[in-house]
Design a protein around this motif. Sequence first.
Motif, short mmCIF file in Angstrom:
data_model
loop_
_atom_site.label_atom_id
_atom_site.label_comp_id
_atom_site.label_asym_id
_atom_site.label_seq_id
_atom_site.Cartn_x
_atom_site.Cartn_y
_atom_site.Cartn_z
N TRP A 44 43.13 48.18 36.75
CA TRP A 44 43.01 49.57 37.17
C TRP A 44 44.39 50.23 37.25
O TRP A 44 44.57 51.37 36.79
N SER A 92 36.90 49.73 36.01
CA SER A 92 37.89 48.68 35.73
C SER A 92 37.30 47.30 36.00
O SER A 92 37.52 46.36 35.23
N ARG A 151 45.04 53.30 34.42
CA ARG A 151 45.16 54.70 34.83
C ARG A 151 46.51 55.29 34.45
O ARG A 151 46.73 56.49 34.61
N TRP A 179 41.74 45.10 39.98
CA TRP A 179 42.76 45.97 40.59
C TRP A 179 43.98 46.04 39.69
O TRP A 179 44.55 47.12 39.47
N PHE A 212 38.01 52.42 39.81
CA PHE A 212 38.07 50.97 40.03
C PHE A 212 36.78 50.31 39.59
O PHE A 212 36.79 49.19 39.07
#
Length: 364
Positions: free
Chosen positions: A94, A108, A98, A91, A105
């Motif tokens: 991500w 990622s 981005r 997370w 996700f």
Amino acid sequence: MPASPTQSYVQTAARSATRPAPARRRGGWVVAAKLGITLLTLGLLWHSLVDNEATAAAWRGLLARSLGGTGRGPVLLALLLVPLNWGLEAWKWWRLARHLEPVSFRRSFRAVLVGLTLGFVTPNRVGDYAGRIMELKSRRLDALGAVFLGRYCQLVATVAAGTLGLLYFLLTFYVAGYPAAQTGLVVLTLLINLAVLLPLYHSELLVAAVQAIKPLRRFARYLAVMPTYPARLLTDVLLISGLRYLVFGAQFGLLLLAYGVQTAVGPAAAAVAGTFLLKSLVPSLNALADVGVRELSATHLFGLLGQPALPVLSASLSLWVLNIAVPSAVGLIFVLRLKVLRKRRAVPAATETAPAPEARQPSV
């Protein structure tokens, strides 16, 4: 006067997405590299989990306690936290990735596992950078700064908790009865945390410092992306780092409980935090070398609390098996499927637009 790396970043970011791909794709070398990484990882896993007597005994004890006895509940709960641990790391990546390009996700999470596997076999875990960067479709050089930023956020969380943990031991066991020394240590702890936090929200200072040091100057252009991250995003990433730190600490606590370590929650939390900090401050040749640093720190700090070394050692080694060895083995699946060479193409703007460095007003 020549433009600084931060000033030139906005001008060069758009061009980086349209640079031509290499004329030749060395597919054979890529396949050989993947196989080499796979064999090296499997060899290190075998050495650490089978040939190494202490680690082998720890994971066998972990397996025995997970199948029966009073330690089954804590061990199984610690095992269930492994996906959450690396899910939080995914997370975090991500949110950072981005900012450079649209990324899912799922990709990622895959990048984190690939980076974990490559970091397992490289000095100071630098393979973690390569694993995450190769999962991006463009702006891979800019991603170096993003990976560094994510690791730095995790370091801030580790330092914040670790300095408080070590402060407890210093005040309790080393300078008890010396008020002046105790006051000095409290002030020093506060200054250390401020010094570590400042570069996160004013990363242009860090880029300028790297630019000023001649041996490091060549890395400045890779870090120039960092000042384009808004303060709100950095705060979110820092909070995710704090959550991941709590999960990691909870796993250690559960494994200590499974192996029969009995001590008050507060001192135990201080020992865990101090262990993580000391491990983070010592460079290592690979993930296997981290084991000795963590175990030495853990046995010393818990020894001050009157706990025997063997259960602490077993819990710490089991923590390494759960969070490093097992996910690294899983990451091998994605390493073999990794697309190292990609055809560069233009990528639409990310959802979180990078502001110009001179217009950004960071705040803590």
